[in-house]
Motif scaffolding. Structure first.
Motif, short mmCIF file in Angstrom:
data_model
loop_
_atom_site.label_atom_id
_atom_site.label_comp_id
_atom_site.label_asym_id
_atom_site.label_seq_id
_atom_site.Cartn_x
_atom_site.Cartn_y
_atom_site.Cartn_z
N ARG A 79 8.46 41.94 -32.03
CA ARG A 79 8.83 40.53 -31.96
C ARG A 79 8.60 39.96 -30.57
N ALA A 80 9.04 40.69 -29.54
CA ALA A 80 8.88 40.21 -28.17
C ALA A 80 7.41 40.11 -27.79
N ALA A 81 6.62 41.08 -28.20
CA ALA A 81 5.18 41.07 -27.89
C ALA A 81 4.48 39.90 -28.60
N SER A 82 4.89 39.63 -29.82
CA SER A 82 4.30 38.51 -30.57
C SER A 82 4.61 37.17 -29.91
N LEU A 83 5.83 37.05 -29.37
CA LEU A 83 6.20 35.82 -28.67
C LEU A 83 5.39 35.66 -27.38
N ILE A 114 -5.97 31.46 -16.45
CA ILE A 114 -5.58 32.84 -16.18
C ILE A 114 -4.23 32.88 -15.47
N VAL A 115 -4.09 32.06 -14.43
CA VAL A 115 -2.84 32.03 -13.67
C VAL A 115 -1.69 31.55 -14.54
N LEU A 116 -1.93 30.52 -15.34
CA LEU A 116 -0.89 30.02 -16.25
C LEU A 116 -0.49 31.11 -17.23
N GLY A 117 -1.47 31.82 -17.78
CA GLY A 117 -1.17 32.89 -18.73
C GLY A 117 -0.30 33.98 -18.12
N ILE A 118 -0.59 34.35 -16.87
CA ILE A 118 0.19 35.40 -16.19
C ILE A 118 1.63 34.93 -15.96
N VAL A 119 1.78 33.69 -15.49
CA VAL A 119 3.12 33.17 -15.22
C VAL A 119 3.93 33.06 -16.51
N VAL A 120 3.30 32.60 -17.58
CA VAL A 120 4.00 32.50 -18.87
C VAL A 120 4.37 33.89 -19.39
N ALA A 121 3.47 34.86 -19.23
CA ALA A 121 3.76 36.23 -19.66
C ALA A 121 4.93 36.80 -18.87
N GLU A 122 5.01 36.46 -17.58
CA GLU A 122 6.12 36.93 -16.75
C GLU A 122 7.44 36.36 -17.25
N VAL A 123 7.46 35.07 -17.57
CA VAL A 123 8.67 34.45 -18.10
C VAL A 123 9.05 35.07 -19.44
N SER A 124 8.05 35.36 -20.26
CA SER A 124 8.30 35.86 -21.61
C SER A 124 8.71 37.33 -21.65
N ALA A 125 8.07 38.16 -20.83
CA ALA A 125 8.31 39.61 -20.95
C ALA A 125 8.11 40.36 -19.65
N GLY A 126 8.29 39.68 -18.53
CA GLY A 126 8.07 40.34 -17.25
C GLY A 126 8.98 41.53 -17.00
N LYS A 127 10.22 41.43 -17.48
CA LYS A 127 11.18 42.51 -17.26
C LYS A 127 10.72 43.79 -17.94
N ALA A 128 10.05 43.65 -19.10
CA ALA A 128 9.61 44.83 -19.85
C ALA A 128 8.24 45.32 -19.37
N LEU A 129 7.32 44.40 -19.21
CA LEU A 129 5.94 44.79 -18.90
C LEU A 129 5.67 44.99 -17.41
N ARG A 130 6.50 44.39 -16.57
CA ARG A 130 6.35 44.48 -15.11
C ARG A 130 4.94 44.07 -14.68
N GLN A 131 4.26 44.90 -13.90
CA GLN A 131 2.95 44.49 -13.36
C GLN A 131 1.88 44.33 -14.44
N TRP A 158 3.12 32.29 -26.80
CA TRP A 158 3.34 31.35 -25.71
C TRP A 158 2.16 31.31 -24.74
N CYS A 159 1.49 32.42 -24.53
CA CYS A 159 0.30 32.40 -23.66
C CYS A 159 -0.82 31.57 -24.29
N LEU A 160 -1.01 31.72 -25.59
CA LEU A 160 -2.06 30.95 -26.28
C LEU A 160 -1.68 29.48 -26.39
N PHE A 161 -0.42 29.22 -26.74
CA PHE A 161 0.00 27.84 -26.99
C PHE A 161 0.03 27.02 -25.70
N THR A 162 0.48 27.61 -24.60
CA THR A 162 0.50 26.87 -23.33
C THR A 162 -0.91 26.58 -22.84
N HIS A 163 -1.86 27.45 -23.16
CA HIS A 163 -3.27 27.17 -22.85
C HIS A 163 -3.69 25.85 -23.46
#
Length: 331
Positions: free
Chosen positions: A88-92, A7-24, A96-101
């Motif tokens: 495209r950004a959402a797909s990435l 869970i924590v890894l998924g959140i951190v990866v999501a932040e790197v991938s799209a944190g600027k857009a999705l924020r919290q 990355w969340c699935l693949f890093t898992h």
């Protein structure tokens, strides 16, 4: 790896991938996507016990499924977050969340069928399925992300936590290579002719390592601590070919052979037949009455002999942790 870490890894990866857009909202999407592959555990409960185990880390952890799911889930997220993040950004983010898992799971001992439908399971066996020292940098990064409103700083914290956790994985690889060399040196010194050798860490640490050694007549099990001063000792367990012949046509036994990757030991106690998975070690030190961490008992049913996992009592886990803590201090 354990659910909290994923869970924590998924959140951190999501932040790197799209944190600027999705924020919290990265906390929601990262947590869900980071644990999504492990839903196969819940699905497995609707199957026969052995089939459920065989299903784990199969198609749900495959690159092919991720490539198919990423655009589908990415489209769903882009529709939910319309005007916030594109397809495209959402797909990435999904990929990355699935693949890093799965990349993290590759470092554990269980084995991951990354290239499903091919049957081979990949396992580096350098880290236990729960390791607080790997999770800690990610947790610190998550806290800093939560407390920081600035998008640039959030991304920096996320990247740094990934750097430190990844360095720990690299460290685990280096320590394992050293441990393997120590086991090989001991086997050579004791003039043991062996066919295969696997080495993996014990629970929650990179100090104490276990080895399984396959010989022509049986298996040798041994352990090594980085603090050891005495030679490595091995305990011998016979293969029990007679029991194997009794089960050679049993469907569950064939599945357990696949699950254990051939590292299994058959035993008989009080008239009951057991198949023990050697990859995850012992719960005790009694060579005459060994108790393995993962063991399956064959029970008689109207459909014939069926394998069920032997439940582990809480005291078994406590005893194992006490044994590990004492042993990792060296001999």
């Amino acid at each position: 790896m354990d659910s909290l870490t994923q869970i924590v890894l998924g959140i951190v990866v999501a932040e790197v991938s799209a944190g600027k857009a999705l924020r919290q909202r990265v906390f929601l999407y990262g947590a869900v996507l980071g644990t999504l592959p492990d839903l196969d555990v819940l699905i497995g409960k609707f199957f026969d016990p052995v089939d459920g185990v065989l299903l784990h880390r199969g198609i749900s952890h495959s690159l092919l499924l991720f490539l198919l799911l990423s655009p589908i889930l990415g489209w769903c997220i882009s529709r939910i977050e319309k005007g916030v993040i594109g397809f495209r950004a959402a797909s990435l983010v999904v990929f990355w969340c699935l693949f890093t898992h799965v990349l993290l799971d590759l470092f554990t001992s269980w084995g991951t069928q990354l290239f499903w439908p091919f049957p081979d399971r990949l396992a580096l066996k350098t880290i236990f399925v729960i390791d607080p020292l790997y999770t800690l940098p990610l947790l610190i990064g998550l806290v800093m992300i939560w407390r920081t409103p600035n998008a640039i700083l959030r991304a920096q914290y996320a990247r740094r936590s990934l750097y430190f956790s990844s360095l720990y994985l690299l460290l685990s690889c280096g320590i394992k290579l050293y441990a393997v060399a120590q086991f090989e040196k001991a086997l050579t010194a004791q003039k043991v002719l062996y066919e295969k050798l696997i080495v993996k860490p014990t629970a929650f640490n990179l100090i104490l390592w276990n080895a399984n050694v396959a010989t022509e007549k049986g298996y040798l099990l041994g352990d090594y601590s980085l603090f050891d001063t005495q030679p490595i000792r091995f305990t011998t367990y016979p293969k029990n070919e007679t029991l194997a012949k009794r089960l050679q046509h049993n469907p569950d036994f064939k599945k357990l052979q696949i699950i254990s990757e051939g590292w299994y030991l058959l035993s008989q106690k009080s008239g009951k037949l057991y198949c023990n998975d050697l990859r995850f070690g012992l719960l005790n030190d009694d060579s005459k009455n060994p108790q393995f961490a993962f063991s399956y008992q064959f029970v008689t049913t109207p459909q014939g002999l069926k394998a069920i996992e032997v439940p582990k009592a809480k005291r078994d886990g406590k005893a194992l942790l006490q044994k590990i803590f004492t042993r990792l201090q060296g001999n």
